[in-house]
Design an enzyme around this catalytic site. Structure first.
Site, PDB file in Angstrom:
ATOM      1  CG  ASP A 142      -1.950   1.093   1.209  1.00  0.00           C
ATOM      2  OD1 ASP A 142      -2.083   1.738   0.155  1.00  0.00           O
ATOM      3  OD2 ASP A 142      -2.624   1.298   2.224  1.00  0.00           O
TER       4      ASP A 142
ATOM      5  CG  ASN B  83      -4.021  11.022  -6.169  1.00  0.00           C
ATOM      6  OD1 ASN B  83      -3.230  11.015  -7.115  1.00  0.00           O
ATOM      7  ND2 ASN B  83      -4.682   9.931  -5.798  1.00  0.00           N
TER       8      ASN B  83
ATOM      9  CG  HIS C 136      -6.833  12.746  -9.167  1.00  0.00           C
ATOM     10  ND1 HIS C 136      -6.932  11.699  -8.281  1.00  0.00           N
ATOM     11  CD2 HIS C 136      -7.526  13.779  -8.614  1.00  0.00           C
ATOM     12  CE1 HIS C 136      -7.663  12.070  -7.238  1.00  0.00           C
ATOM     13  NE2 HIS C 136      -8.039  13.327  -7.415  1.00  0.00           N
TER      14      HIS C 136
ATOM     15  CG  ASP D  47      -4.157   8.245 -13.061  1.00  0.00           C
ATOM     16  OD1 ASP D  47      -4.511   7.806 -11.949  1.00  0.00           O
ATOM     17  OD2 ASP D  47      -4.953   8.722 -13.895  1.00  0.00           O
TER      18      ASP D  47
ATOM     19  CD  GLU E 245      -4.244   4.221  -1.897  1.00  0.00           C
ATOM     20  OE1 GLU E 245      -4.444   4.559  -0.724  1.00  0.00           O
ATOM     21  OE2 GLU E 245      -5.084   4.348  -2.808  1.00  0.00           O
TER      22      GLU E 245
END
Length: 315
Positions: free
Chosen positions: A186, A194, A199, A203, A230
């Site tokens: 994680d 973010n 974002h 990504d 994530e």
């Protein structure tokens, strides 16, 4: 060659020959007793390049079949012919210039009044375009199947693929008595990443992390999947606790090596990960889901202990 593939004696042979030689299909006739060609249509030469007169015996036919198809096709056609059974076969016929053409050979077995095989007559059809279309459709189907098991963003396996493989590997480990390990990863404080970088950058970060994890888990049976958001998971068949921990450390190092800035993190100035590593000896009386839940608890423990660390255990 005066005998045109079993023509009716009452039929004008010139008319019959015109019909045979005007079709795209290639007519032929083989005398069974001598295994020689009594006739083959002139269409054979422009298609394959071999002179019409060079088709003398069944050996000429066999030698001009692609070596990967030859034994299968010859054995099948000979056995069917000996049994007096009409048949057809698809194969790659070699051209004179070292290429090949896909052929469908449709064969009719002619018997005499006693039932003995007298000759074989048939037609060769050029099915190259059909085979190309079939292969294109097969390639497309395989690609669609791949996409159905692939995470659209990162290119890692998706949750569906992971779930399928987890069940398969669990059953396999039960049968073989081999260990099974899993690594849950994680990314730390990713919401803050973010929020700070946007974002699109988020990504891109996930794509780079997935690439690093796939490089770390490169054994053929390992599954590197995006678990959600994530989170990533790596399934490790036939892997003991020490080997799983070593791979987890490699994954953590690989993420560190990316050197992705994360000024919003509370545990580092770079993107880091909390990792749970679990190893078990699968048994029929237990379940793969329970194992995964245990590994998730190890990941939670890594977060509780300050993140950017690995917690491993046999579960």
């Amino acid at each position: 060659m005066k005998d045109y593939a079993g023509a009716d004696p009452g039929f004008d042979p010139d008319v019959y020959r015109t019909l045979l030689e005007s079709t795209l299909a290639i007519p032929w006739r083989i005398d069974w007793a001598t295994m020689t060609f009594a006739y083959i249509g002139p269409q054979i030469e422009p298609l394959l390049g071999w002179p019409r007169g060079s088709w003398k015996t069944i050996d000429d036919w066999a030698s001009r079949i692609h070596e990967e198809d030859r034994q299968r096709v010859v054995d099948f056609c000979v056995s069917q012919s000996m049994a007096g059974v009409d048949h057809e076969a698809d194969y790659r016929a070699l051209t004179r210039d070292n290429g090949y053409v896909w052929i469908r050979d449709v064969v009719h077995v002619v018997r005499d009044e006693t039932g003995k095989v007298e000759s074989l007559v048939g037609f060769m059809f050029d099915i190259t375009e059909r085979k190309k279309t079939e292969q294109d459709l097969l390639d497309m189907q395989k690609r669609l199947e791949t996409l159905s098991f692939e995470d659209g963003l990162t290119g890692a396996s998706n949750r569906r693929m992971f779930d399928n493989r987890l069940e398969t590997e669990w059953k396999s480990a039960c049968r073989k008595g081999t260990p099974l390990s899993a690594i849950l990863i994680d990314l730390d404080h990713f919401k803050q990443f973010n929020d700070r970088y946007g974002h699109i950058a988020g990504d891109e970060c996930l794509i780079r992390v997935a690439g690093a994890l796939k490089q770390a888990g490169r054994r053929p049976r390992d599954v590197v999947a995006r678990f959600g958001g994530e989170e990533f998971v790596i399934l490790l068949p036939e892997t003991d606790a020490a080997s799983a921990l070593h791979l987890a450390e490699c994954c953590r190092d690989a993420i560190d090596d990316l050197q992705i800035p994360h000024e919003g993190s509370q545990c580092s100035t770079l993107v880091t990960a909390s990792i749970g590593v679990g190893t078990t000896q699968p048994a029929v009386r237990t379940g793969a889901r329970d194992f995964l839940a245990a590994v998730d608890r190890l990941l939670y423990a890594a977060k509780q202990q300050g993140r950017n660390r690995i917690v491993a255990a046999t579960v």
